[in-house]
Design a protein around this motif. Structure first.
Motif, mmCIF file in Angstrom:
data_model
loop_
_atom_site.group_PDB
_atom_site.id
_atom_site.type_symbol
_atom_site.label_atom_id
_atom_site.label_comp_id
_atom_site.label_asym_id
_atom_site.label_seq_id
_atom_site.Cartn_x
_atom_site.Cartn_y
_atom_site.Cartn_z
ATOM 1 N N LYS A 1 38.596 33.953 22.800
ATOM 2 C CA LYS A 1 38.079 32.584 22.820
ATOM 3 C C LYS A 1 37.301 32.290 24.105
ATOM 4 O O LYS A 1 36.763 31.203 24.269
ATOM 5 N N ILE A 2 37.275 33.259 25.024
ATOM 6 C CA ILE A 2 36.561 33.072 26.287
ATOM 7 C C ILE A 2 35.226 33.789 26.178
ATOM 8 O O ILE A 2 35.181 35.012 26.031
ATOM 9 N N PRO A 3 34.116 33.064 26.222
ATOM 10 C CA PRO A 3 32.793 33.684 26.015
ATOM 11 C C PRO A 3 32.324 34.481 27.226
ATOM 12 O O PRO A 3 32.840 34.334 28.338
ATOM 13 N N ASN A 4 31.332 35.333 26.987
ATOM 14 C CA ASN A 4 30.683 36.056 28.071
ATOM 15 C C ASN A 4 30.030 35.080 29.048
ATOM 16 O O ASN A 4 29.721 33.943 28.687
ATOM 17 N N THR B 1 36.737 33.682 46.777
ATOM 18 C CA THR B 1 35.870 34.842 46.578
ATOM 19 C C THR B 1 34.850 34.922 47.710
ATOM 20 O O THR B 1 34.728 34.002 48.518
ATOM 21 N N SER B 2 34.096 36.008 47.742
ATOM 22 C CA SER B 2 33.077 36.173 48.783
ATOM 23 C C SER B 2 31.970 35.139 48.660
ATOM 24 O O SER B 2 31.299 34.827 49.638
ATOM 25 N N CYS B 3 31.795 34.594 47.446
ATOM 26 C CA CYS B 3 30.804 33.536 47.233
ATOM 27 C C CYS B 3 31.298 32.184 47.737
ATOM 28 O O CYS B 3 30.524 31.246 47.891
ATOM 29 N N GLY B 4 32.614 32.071 47.954
ATOM 30 C CA GLY B 4 33.185 30.824 48.427
ATOM 31 C C GLY B 4 33.940 30.047 47.374
ATOM 32 O O GLY B 4 34.717 29.154 47.693
ATOM 33 N N GLU B 5 33.718 30.380 46.093
ATOM 34 C CA GLU B 5 34.421 29.680 45.017
ATOM 35 C C GLU B 5 35.766 30.352 44.742
ATOM 36 O O GLU B 5 35.928 31.544 45.035
ATOM 37 N N PRO B 6 36.752 29.640 44.203
ATOM 38 C CA PRO B 6 38.057 30.245 43.934
ATOM 39 C C PRO B 6 37.963 31.314 42.846
ATOM 40 O O PRO B 6 37.219 31.159 41.875
ATOM 41 N N TYR B 7 38.726 32.382 43.008
ATOM 42 C CA TYR B 7 38.788 33.415 41.979
ATOM 43 C C TYR B 7 39.607 32.908 40.805
ATOM 44 O O TYR B 7 40.703 32.385 40.970
ATOM 45 N N ASP B 8 39.060 33.066 39.606
ATOM 46 C CA ASP B 8 39.740 32.672 38.370
ATOM 47 C C ASP B 8 39.868 33.914 37.501
ATOM 48 O O ASP B 8 38.878 34.412 36.972
ATOM 49 N N MET B 9 41.090 34.423 37.354
ATOM 50 C CA MET B 9 41.261 35.665 36.607
ATOM 51 C C MET B 9 40.961 35.506 35.116
ATOM 52 O O MET B 9 40.816 36.491 34.398
ATOM 53 N N LEU B 10 40.841 34.259 34.642
ATOM 54 C CA LEU B 10 40.520 34.026 33.237
ATOM 55 C C LEU B 10 39.026 33.807 33.003
ATOM 56 O O LEU B 10 38.594 33.630 31.871
ATOM 57 N N ALA B 11 38.245 33.820 34.077
ATOM 58 C CA ALA B 11 36.791 33.670 33.948
ATOM 59 C C ALA B 11 36.147 35.048 33.816
ATOM 60 O O ALA B 11 36.751 36.071 34.133
#
Length: 259
Positions: free
Chosen positions: A37-40, A91-101
């Motif tokens: 259900k999680i798209p590319n 993350t290195s980009c500054g946004e939080p890591y989301d293991m479901l993304a």
């Protein structure tokens, strides 16, 4: 003296406990997630991240050089994944890591970069946004989020052989089908020799053993080495079949290499 002995004993115990500290293991989420259900990720034009795009950086004593552009990037190597241990971390980009993304980490790609990842062993493919750095292991070229790894069918194995292809957005969120349908290519290195005659003899031995004219066996000179490469393969089934043959011939000493 007895008090000093007791004190030294407790110092030893504390030191031993500290040195034997076991880091919390990584893993999947505690609850069931239907990754179908999680798209590319959808490639789109984005400015480079404010962080994570320095020209070079050093981790564990090794210096990595960030590519100026992802244009034409296409590599074959090992993929790994990271999950709940890092969920919510920056993350290195500054946004939080989301293991479901649908995200990933790369040592050298500019951040962000959208890439197509193909699992060469089962032909599953996904699109992810690269927004982090890593994995800092030899031969690993991409670290996938839990969801991305689950979609590729590599959660249980931990790593798998993949092809990574950089995507360029065109006309907003559209990307050309020609790019998405590029065939995956992989090679197996069966030997590396300083002597060209030995390399050619080994290549001829492999040609006779494989007995399949559709599978090339060739030499690639790399500085003073002559590498014997088998491939590219038509599909994952052919790749695995030849790999099994080569492992039997060489007693397991083979190396899957970049395209």
């Amino acid at each position: 003296m007895r008090n000093l002995t007791v004190l030294l004993y407790f110092v030893f115990i504390l030191t031993a406990c500290s040195s034997n500290h076991i880091e919390a293991p990584d893993g999947p989420p505690r609850h069931h997630v239907d990754v179908n259900k999680i798209p590319n990720a959808v490639p789109k034009k984005e400015a480079h991240c404010r962080y994570g795009n320095q020209a070079s950086y050093t981790v564990n004593g090794k210096t990595y050089h960030v590519l100026a552009t992802s244009h034409g990037y296409r590599k074959v190597g090992l993929a790994s994944w990271y999950g709940k241990k890092f969920d919510g971390h920056r993350t290195s980009c500054g946004e939080p890591y989301d293991m479901l993304a649908m995200t990933a980490a790369s040592k050298t790609l500019p951040l962000p970069t959208y890439v197509k990842v193909v699992n060469i062993m089962n032909n599953h493919e996904i699109i992810v946004k690269v927004n982090d750095r890593g994995p800092f292991h030899v031969n690993r070229i991409i670290d996938l989020s839990y969801t991305a790894a689950k979609k590729l069918g590599m959660i249980d194995t931990g790593t798998t052989l993949v092809e990574v292809i950089a995507l360029s957005p065109k006309d907003g969120n559209h990307f050309p089908d020609a790019v998405m349908n590029q065939p995956s290519q992989s090679y197996i290195q069966s030997g590396a020799f300083h002597n060209r005659d030995y390399a050619e003899a080994h290549a001829n031995k492999l040609k006779a053993a494989i007995a399949d004219d559709t599978i090339p066996v060739k030499l690639k000179q790399d500085r003073s080495l002559f590498r014997v490469l088998v491939g590219p393969f038509l599909d994952a089934e052919q790749h695995q079949r030849v790999k099994t043959q080569l492992m039997a011939l060489s007693q397991g000493r083979i190396l899957e290499v970049f395209s």
